[in-house]
Design an enzyme around this catalytic site. Structure first.
Site, PDB file in Angstrom:
ATOM      1  N   GLU A 175       0.831  -1.210   0.000  1.00  0.00           N
ATOM      2  CA  GLU A 175       0.000   0.000   0.000  1.00  0.00           C
ATOM      3  C   GLU A 175       0.861   1.255   0.000  1.00  0.00           C
ATOM      4  O   GLU A 175       0.574   2.221  -0.705  1.00  0.00           O
ATOM      5  CB  GLU A 175      -0.960   0.012   1.188  1.00  0.00           C
ATOM      6  N   HIS A 266      -5.152  -6.320 -10.842  1.00  0.00           N
ATOM      7  CA  HIS A 266      -4.634  -7.353  -9.935  1.00  0.00           C
ATOM      8  C   HIS A 266      -4.506  -8.693 -10.655  1.00  0.00           C
ATOM      9  O   HIS A 266      -3.615  -9.482 -10.368  1.00  0.00           O
ATOM     10  CB  HIS A 266      -5.540  -7.522  -8.710  1.00  0.00           C
TER      11      HIS A 266
HETATM   12  N1  ASN Z   1      -5.562  -3.938  -1.707  1.00  0.00           N
HETATM   13  C1  ASN Z   1      -5.876  -3.417  -2.989  1.00  0.00           C
HETATM   14  C2  ASN Z   1      -4.648  -2.776  -3.577  1.00  0.00           C
HETATM   15  O1  ASN Z   1      -3.989  -1.985  -2.964  1.00  0.00           O
HETATM   16  C3  ASN Z   1      -6.956  -2.451  -2.946  1.00  0.00           C
HETATM   17  C4  ASN Z   1      -7.317  -2.047  -4.314  1.00  0.00           C
HETATM   18  O2  ASN Z   1      -7.951  -2.773  -5.042  1.00  0.00           O
HETATM   19  N2  ASN Z   1      -6.909  -0.876  -4.736  1.00  0.00           N
HETATM   20  O3  ASN Z   1      -4.361  -3.035  -4.698  1.00  0.00           O
HETATM   21 ZN    ZN Z   2      -2.547  -2.472  -4.878  1.00  0.00          ZN
END
Ligand code: ASN
Ligand code: ZN
Length: 679
Positions: A175, A266
């Site tokens: 993060e 992701h």
């Molecule tokens: N935990 C995720 C990330 O930092 C939260 C998101 O989808 N932005 O990628």
């Molecule tokens: Zn992230």
């Protein structure tokens, strides 16, 4: 808003406190003793004595029980939250269980990593304060996630199977690295650049986790991300991602559109992070980290894709004096993950791109009379949506149709003569219409909430909206010439209607209504604007569900689900507009059966979106378009062999269909003029 870092009262700026991490390890944490004698989770130790800046560097806030919505976004700060506080510097179980110790300790480790390795002063490179908010919830329930919101880190409280999300140092590193990325290459959080943003957050998150916790690169779990978050599952089952998963562009690239994980940020990150992690294994952590950080901070730019990312890393390695053998190692790492110049070409995309990077979610595409209408946003999908009009041939430049008014202009549609859309603003929803040939946009209707599914043909516009009288949704129509408005099903009590289509003043729609015995029946009806007559289409009495309708000169088409015990297949049926001559266009079972989810038709062809059942993201199970003759003869053919998501298909004239395609990692408006056939 973000609290100001107040100059420290002359108390004890750095007091060594103690606490226990989730993993049971005792650790020292830096606290601040305020002028009331209370120890606060503020770390003044990180800033150099000669720094021109003042105030606390790291502050860890108790946000337990506060809603995540109140904490997300640089301008949002939950009401009245305070730093974690204690009467003694020995922090007890509450500080462990809340995730406060891990959040505060790990934030210091992340700061130290960037300072010691790259002489970077904080996330912004300018000694900016670092805020961690720990323990937010979502609708009062555990929130199993964490994020960087552009100004601070926010950690969900967890519960059940999950700890508070500060429990794993790699998550904290991830993060906080989003903060570093934002202040360096600022990789746009969508599509390939978004997957690289995620990849860098994972790479440094893991690198920091290993350094802070003294874990070696040889540890079989070294590449796991988020492996310590679970209360019951072991590391491998718990981990969110594995940088050693071996994902490649050719095998694993998930072609999701923007509506799916911002275009797979992701889902596709381990392709890129996997290449970086291989490099780290082969070059050693010191050199690899320097190269990746240099690539991030000096070579990458916001809209880079994987290929540009590869070039940036190679350029950084060269600048840092990598030997020829080391450079080959870098290239080999990218090669092994399929990141080679031109890799997208190997996907074999068979469509014409009409518009690039349409970063919108949930608001489809409209087409008719040789024109398309579509909402668009900016590169990361964060800007309010505006409506654009263009030629479905792809020739010429698209034109802006909606005002640039800060509203969300959505559900655009056109028949080639008029463009219609819904303008969502904070004060309400307006139905807008604007002639294709020029002239101002006009408000043609202003009622309703939850407006969607706009269609237009000639004088008539129809759309679905909530009907406040009965708390249901109905299809509403507007005659733009006479100004007449009404509900196609007359708004009779307990009638529900939706999924409209329109042709020559006739509106087809799905409906749910009680029969004479008060039993609810689903069916399809056609409303004739000229006569006010309603004609029922021939659907079985016991049909389980009706989907999208389409109406053309050729008849009325609809999705019909007569068997809910199958795996989700549904039939496409048609009838003449008077309800006669019913035909099964594609069956619910057997050869040619589709997982029909949506439908669009011209006089020459019916195009069907099929969505097979899925438990996880895969190219094979994302929406695919099929096309079939209006009488069903010959069976359905794949419209395009593009392997990614094919969403919001819309027929123009002839066999031409446009849709939003995610195959390359960008959400593009594409078209084909005839089906591809077998793939
Ligand atoms: N935990 C995720 C990330 O930092 C939260 C998101 O989808 N932005 O990628
Ligand atoms: Zn992230």
């Amino acid at each position: 808003t973000t609290p100001q870092a107040s100059p420290a009262p002359a108390d004890e700026l750095v007091v060594k406190g103690t606490g226990t991490r989730y993993n049971g390890e005792k650790t020292e944490v830096n606290l601040y003793k305020n002028n009331k004698g209370i120890y606060e989770m503020i770390d003044y130790s990180k800033r150099a004595a000669d720094s021109p800046y003042q105030g606390p560097m790291l502050q860890t806030y108790d946000a337990r029980g506060h809603e995540v919505a109140s904490a997300s976004g640089p301008d949002h700060w939950p009401n009245g939250i305070k730093t974690f506080q204690s009467e003694t510097p020995e922090l007890g179980a509450d500080f462990t269980d809340s995730g406060a110790i891990d959040a505060h300790w790990a934030a210091g480790k992340v700061y130290d990593y960037y300072k010691n390795h790259f002489d970077r002063n904080s996330l912004d490179g300018k000694d900016g304060a670092i805020y961690s908010l720990v323990g937010v919830v979502q609708n009062g329930q555990p929130y199993d996630n964490a994020f960087w919101d552009g100004a601070k880190m926010v950690y969900g409280q967890g519960g059940g199977d999950y700890r508070t999300f500060s429990a794993d140092t790699d998550v904290v590193g991830h993060e906080m690295t989003h903060g570093v990325v934002e202040h360096t290459a600022n990789l746009v959080y969508a599509g390939q650049s978004g997957a690289m943003n995620e990849a860098l957050a994972d790479y440094f998150g893991n690198a920091i986790d290993l350094e802070a916790n003294n874990v070696s690169m040889d540890d079989p779990d070294a590449g796991l991300l988020g492996e310590d978050l679970c209360t019951t599952l072991g590391p491998r089952e718990c981990a969110l991602r594995d940088l050693n998963d071996g994902a490649t562009t050719s095998k694993n690239f998930i072609g999701a559109t923007y509506g799916g994980d911002n275009g797979g940020v992701h889902l596709n990150s381990t392709i890129f992070s996997g290449a970086l992690w291989d490099m780290r294994e082969d070059l050693g952590s010191d050199l690899a980290d320097k190269i990746v950080y240099r690539a991030l901070s000096a070579y990458m730019t916001p809209l880079d894709g994987f290929t540009e990312g590869r070039a940036a890393v190679i350029a950084a390695a060269q600048e840092l004096g990598a030997t020829k053998a080391q450079l080959n190692t870098v290239k080999r790492s990218f090669d092994a993950h399929g990141i080679v110049p031109g890799w997208e070409k190997a996907l074999g995309v068979d469509t014409d791109t009409i518009l690039n990077k349409v970063n919108v979610a949930g608001t489809g595409v409209g087409a008719g009379g040789g024109k398309y209408a579509v909402s668009n946003s900016n590169e990361d999908g964060s800007e309010p949506y505006s409506v654009w009009l263009g030629n479905t041939s792809g020739k010429g430049q698209p034109q802006l149709m909606s005002a640039n008014n800060g509203d969300f202009n959505v559900y655009a549609n056109t028949d080639g003569r008029t463009v219609v859309w819904a303008d969502y603003s904070s004060t309400g929803i307006k139905i807008m219409a604007r002639p294709v040939k020029g002239g101002p946009a006009k408000v043609i209707d202003g009622l309703g909430s939850n407006v969607s599914g706009l269609v237009v043909d000639g004088d008539y516009v129809a759309y679905t909206a909530s009907n406040p009288q009965y708390g249901v949704t109905n299809v509403r129509y507007v005659n733009m010439r006479t100004g007449a408005v009404g509900l196609v099903d007359d708004g009779r009590p307990y009638n529900i209607s939706g999924l409209p289509s329109i042709k020559d003043g006739k509106i087809a729609y799905a409906k749910v209504a009680p029969d004479a015995n008060g039993e609810f029946k689903v069916g399809v009806e056609v409303f004739d604007g000229a006569t006010g007559a309603r004609t029922e289409m021939p659907t079985p009495d016991d049909t389980e569900g009706i989907g999208q309708t389409a109406i053309t000169d050729d008849g009325v088409f609809w999705i019909e689900d007569d068997d809910v015990t199958d795996t989700g297949q549904a039939a496409v049926r048609r009838a003449d507009a008077d309800g006669s001559n019913p035909v099964t266009v594609t069956p619910e079972a057997g050869e040619g059966a589709l997982y029909a989810y949506s439908l669009t038709a011209s006089d020459d062809a019916v195009s069907i979106t099929s969505t097979p059942p899925a438990t996880w993201w895969a190219n094979d199970t994302m929406a695919k378009l099929y096309q079939v003759a209006p009488d069903g003869k010959g069976g359905p053919q794949r419209m395009s062999c593009n392997r990614g998501e094919q969403a919001f298909g819309v027929a123009d004239e002839g066999r031409r269909v446009l849709w939003l395609d995610g195959t390359t990692g960008y959400t593009n408006l594409v078209k084909r003029d005839r089906p591809a056939g077998r793939c």
